[in-house]
Design a protein around this motif. Structure first.
Motif, PDB file in Angstrom:
ATOM      1  N   TYR A  10      29.723 -11.142 -57.636  1.00 47.83           N
ATOM      2  CA  TYR A  10      28.585 -12.146 -58.209  1.00 47.83           C
ATOM      3  C   TYR A  10      27.022 -11.516 -57.801  1.00 47.83           C
ATOM      4  O   TYR A  10      26.914 -10.777 -56.825  1.00 47.83           O
ATOM      5  CB  TYR A  10      28.773 -13.457 -57.197  1.00 47.83           C
ATOM      6  CG  TYR A  10      29.837 -14.048 -57.525  1.00 47.83           C
ATOM      7  CD1 TYR A  10      29.659 -15.111 -58.595  1.00 47.83           C
ATOM      8  CD2 TYR A  10      31.194 -14.001 -57.070  1.00 47.83           C
ATOM      9  CE1 TYR A  10      30.778 -15.872 -58.848  1.00 47.83           C
ATOM     10  CE2 TYR A  10      32.054 -14.641 -57.430  1.00 47.83           C
ATOM     11  CZ  TYR A  10      32.028 -15.693 -58.397  1.00 47.83           C
ATOM     12  OH  TYR A  10      33.211 -16.269 -58.723  1.00 47.83           O
ATOM     13  N   ARG A  13      21.219 -13.774 -60.460  1.00 46.57           N
ATOM     14  CA  ARG A  13      20.984 -14.163 -61.838  1.00 46.57           C
ATOM     15  C   ARG A  13      19.669 -13.447 -62.233  1.00 46.57           C
ATOM     16  O   ARG A  13      19.456 -13.034 -63.601  1.00 46.57           O
ATOM     17  CB  ARG A  13      20.959 -15.552 -62.288  1.00 46.57           C
ATOM     18  CG  ARG A  13      20.612 -15.749 -63.593  1.00 46.57           C
ATOM     19  CD  ARG A  13      20.881 -17.324 -63.898  1.00 46.57           C
ATOM     20  NE  ARG A  13      22.288 -17.851 -63.661  1.00 46.57           N
ATOM     21  CZ  ARG A  13      23.461 -17.657 -64.496  1.00 46.57           C
ATOM     22  NH1 ARG A  13      23.194 -17.152 -65.625  1.00 46.57           N
ATOM     23  NH2 ARG A  13      24.487 -18.201 -64.249  1.00 46.57           N
ATOM     24  N   ARG A  16      20.241  -8.890 -61.102  1.00 41.52           N
ATOM     25  CA  ARG A  16      21.351  -8.346 -61.098  1.00 41.52           C
ATOM     26  C   ARG A  16      21.887  -7.494 -59.864  1.00 41.52           C
ATOM     27  O   ARG A  16      22.441  -6.853 -59.968  1.00 41.52           O
ATOM     28  CB  ARG A  16      21.599  -7.556 -62.351  1.00 41.52           C
ATOM     29  CG  ARG A  16      21.357  -7.932 -63.492  1.00 41.52           C
ATOM     30  CD  ARG A  16      22.216  -9.278 -63.961  1.00 41.52           C
ATOM     31  NE  ARG A  16      22.242  -9.665 -65.447  1.00 41.52           N
ATOM     32  CZ  ARG A  16      21.481 -10.692 -65.688  1.00 41.52           C
ATOM     33  NH1 ARG A  16      20.826 -11.167 -65.126  1.00 41.52           N
ATOM     34  NH2 ARG A  16      21.672 -10.827 -67.259  1.00 41.52           N
ATOM     35  N   LEU A 102      25.566 -14.924 -61.147  1.00 43.36           N
ATOM     36  CA  LEU A 102      25.982 -14.337 -62.209  1.00 43.36           C
ATOM     37  C   LEU A 102      27.279 -13.617 -61.960  1.00 43.36           C
ATOM     38  O   LEU A 102      27.311 -12.726 -61.149  1.00 43.36           O
ATOM     39  CB  LEU A 102      25.174 -13.402 -63.072  1.00 43.36           C
ATOM     40  CG  LEU A 102      25.439 -13.035 -64.492  1.00 43.36           C
ATOM     41  CD1 LEU A 102      25.883 -13.955 -65.354  1.00 43.36           C
ATOM     42  CD2 LEU A 102      24.455 -11.980 -65.081  1.00 43.36           C
TER      43      LEU A 102
END
Length: 105
Positions: A10, A13, A16, A102
């Motif tokens: 993970y 967002r 990165r 993300l």
């Protein structure tokens, strides 16, 4: 996929920056101010903010907000102390808001 190699993971967002490995995910059944949140045993590449006492849905806790080490975006919090004995399992663990992360492979 072999998760011992660090994937999937993970990431923030926004930039990165990797913040948690899937292997450390404990639960997807948490809530945060932005909605759904995940509980992780460990997080990485985050900065821990100042200690504060907060009343959350399941009781009172000493927590510290966590921020992405790269871009500074607020990601969630870490549980420092749970004042209810039934919630002690959360101590030392991290909440990452789903809206802020993300999943990458």
């Amino acid at each position: 996929m072999d998760e011992s190699g660090g994937r999937p993971l993970y990431s923030c967002r926004n930039c990165r920056n990797p913040v948690a490995l899937h292997a450390y995910l404990e639960s997807k059944k948490f809530k945060a101010k932005s909605g759904e949140a995940y509980l992780f045993r460990q997080a990485m590449n985050v900065v821990v903010g100042a200690k504060e006492v907060r009343q959350l849905m399941t009781g009172d806790y000493a927590i510290a907000k966590i921020f992405c080490r790269t871009c500074g975006d607020e990601m969630g919090w870490t549980y420092l102390t749970a004042f209810d004995a039934r919630q002690k399992y959360k101590e030392g663990k991290y909440i990452l808001e789903k809206a802020k992360i993300l999943k990458q492979y």
